[in-house]
Design a protein around this motif. Structure first.
Motif, short mmCIF file in Angstrom:
data_model
loop_
_atom_site.label_atom_id
_atom_site.label_comp_id
_atom_site.label_asym_id
_atom_site.label_seq_id
_atom_site.Cartn_x
_atom_site.Cartn_y
_atom_site.Cartn_z
N VAL A 13 0.83 -1.20 0.00
CA VAL A 13 0.00 0.00 0.00
C VAL A 13 0.87 1.25 0.00
CG1 VAL A 13 -0.33 0.06 2.53
CG2 VAL A 13 -2.01 1.15 1.02
N TYR A 14 1.95 1.23 0.75
CA TYR A 14 2.86 2.38 0.77
C TYR A 14 3.47 2.59 -0.62
CZ TYR A 14 6.90 5.29 1.77
OH TYR A 14 7.83 6.30 1.74
N LYS A 15 3.92 1.51 -1.24
CA LYS A 15 4.54 1.61 -2.57
C LYS A 15 3.55 2.15 -3.60
CE LYS A 15 7.57 -2.32 -1.65
NZ LYS A 15 7.81 -3.74 -1.96
N LEU A 16 2.31 1.67 -3.54
CA LEU A 16 1.29 2.12 -4.49
C LEU A 16 0.97 3.60 -4.28
CD1 LEU A 16 -0.58 1.14 -6.79
CD2 LEU A 16 -2.30 0.69 -5.03
N CYS A 17 0.86 4.02 -3.02
CA CYS A 17 0.57 5.43 -2.74
C CYS A 17 1.74 6.33 -3.14
CB CYS A 17 0.23 5.60 -1.27
SG CYS A 17 -1.39 4.90 -0.82
N CYS A 18 2.97 5.83 -3.04
CA CYS A 18 4.12 6.60 -3.53
C CYS A 18 4.07 6.74 -5.04
CB CYS A 18 5.43 5.92 -3.11
SG CYS A 18 5.81 6.10 -1.36
N ARG A 19 3.62 5.70 -5.72
CA ARG A 19 3.47 5.78 -7.19
C ARG A 19 2.43 6.84 -7.55
NH1 ARG A 19 0.51 1.34 -10.66
NH2 ARG A 19 0.17 2.62 -12.48
N PHE A 20 1.31 6.85 -6.82
CA PHE A 20 0.28 7.86 -7.06
C PHE A 20 0.86 9.26 -6.84
CE2 PHE A 20 -3.31 10.44 -5.33
CZ PHE A 20 -4.02 10.55 -6.51
N ARG A 21 1.61 9.43 -5.77
CA ARG A 21 2.24 10.72 -5.46
C ARG A 21 3.14 11.18 -6.60
NH1 ARG A 21 6.06 9.89 -0.69
NH2 ARG A 21 7.31 8.97 -2.33
N ARG A 22 3.96 10.27 -7.13
CA ARG A 22 4.87 10.63 -8.23
C ARG A 22 4.10 10.99 -9.50
NH1 ARG A 22 7.43 6.02 -6.20
NH2 ARG A 22 6.60 4.78 -7.92
N GLU A 23 3.07 10.24 -9.80
CA GLU A 23 2.30 10.49 -11.02
C GLU A 23 1.51 11.80 -10.93
OE1 GLU A 23 0.37 7.20 -12.91
OE2 GLU A 23 2.01 5.84 -12.39
#
Length: 126
Positions: A13-23
């Motif tokens: 979940v942390y990794k996915l939310c970081c991806r959202f943040r970057r995008e």
């Protein structure tokens, strides 16, 4: 926490939310300059909030505190979703990019709901 998890950085979940943040951050680079201190600042901060809340909750070493911070992160995801709606309404973002970011945001919400369930939050009021 769980087997094989040494850090909040190991959480899917942390990794996915970081991806959202970057995008989100990449998408806002093309938005009008006059939105820099308005919509851009708001969506950057809300998209950054969720991974921050997940990490802070992890560091509390209490499932109750962890759940509380993850619920705050859920609110930030919903806020980001609303900011995406505004960006679409104002034509700062294409339909295609909006759909991709919205889908990713919803995936983050579902993953976070799963993590909350793992932490013992029944999610009935989510």
């Amino acid at each position: 926490m769980g087997t094989g998890l040494r850090s909040f950085e190991d959480l899917d979940v942390y990794k996915l939310c970081c991806r959202f943040r970057r995008e989100v951050s990449a998408a806002t680079r093309a938005w009008p300059n006059e939105e820099k201190t308005r919509l851009i600042d708001q969506i950057i901060r809300s998209s950054r909030s969720t991974p921050s809340q997940i990490s802070e909750g992890w560091g509390r070493f209490s499932k109750l505190d962890n759940r509380r911070f993850c619920r705050i992160g859920m609110g930030s995801l919903c806020e980001s979703q609303d900011h995406l709606n505004v960006a679409l309404e104002e034509a700062y973002i294409s339909d295609e990019l909006y759909k991709a970011l919205r889908t990713l945001c919803l995936e983050c919400q579902e993953k976070l709901k799963g993590y909350l369930k793992y932490l013992g939050d029944d999610g009935k009021d989510l």
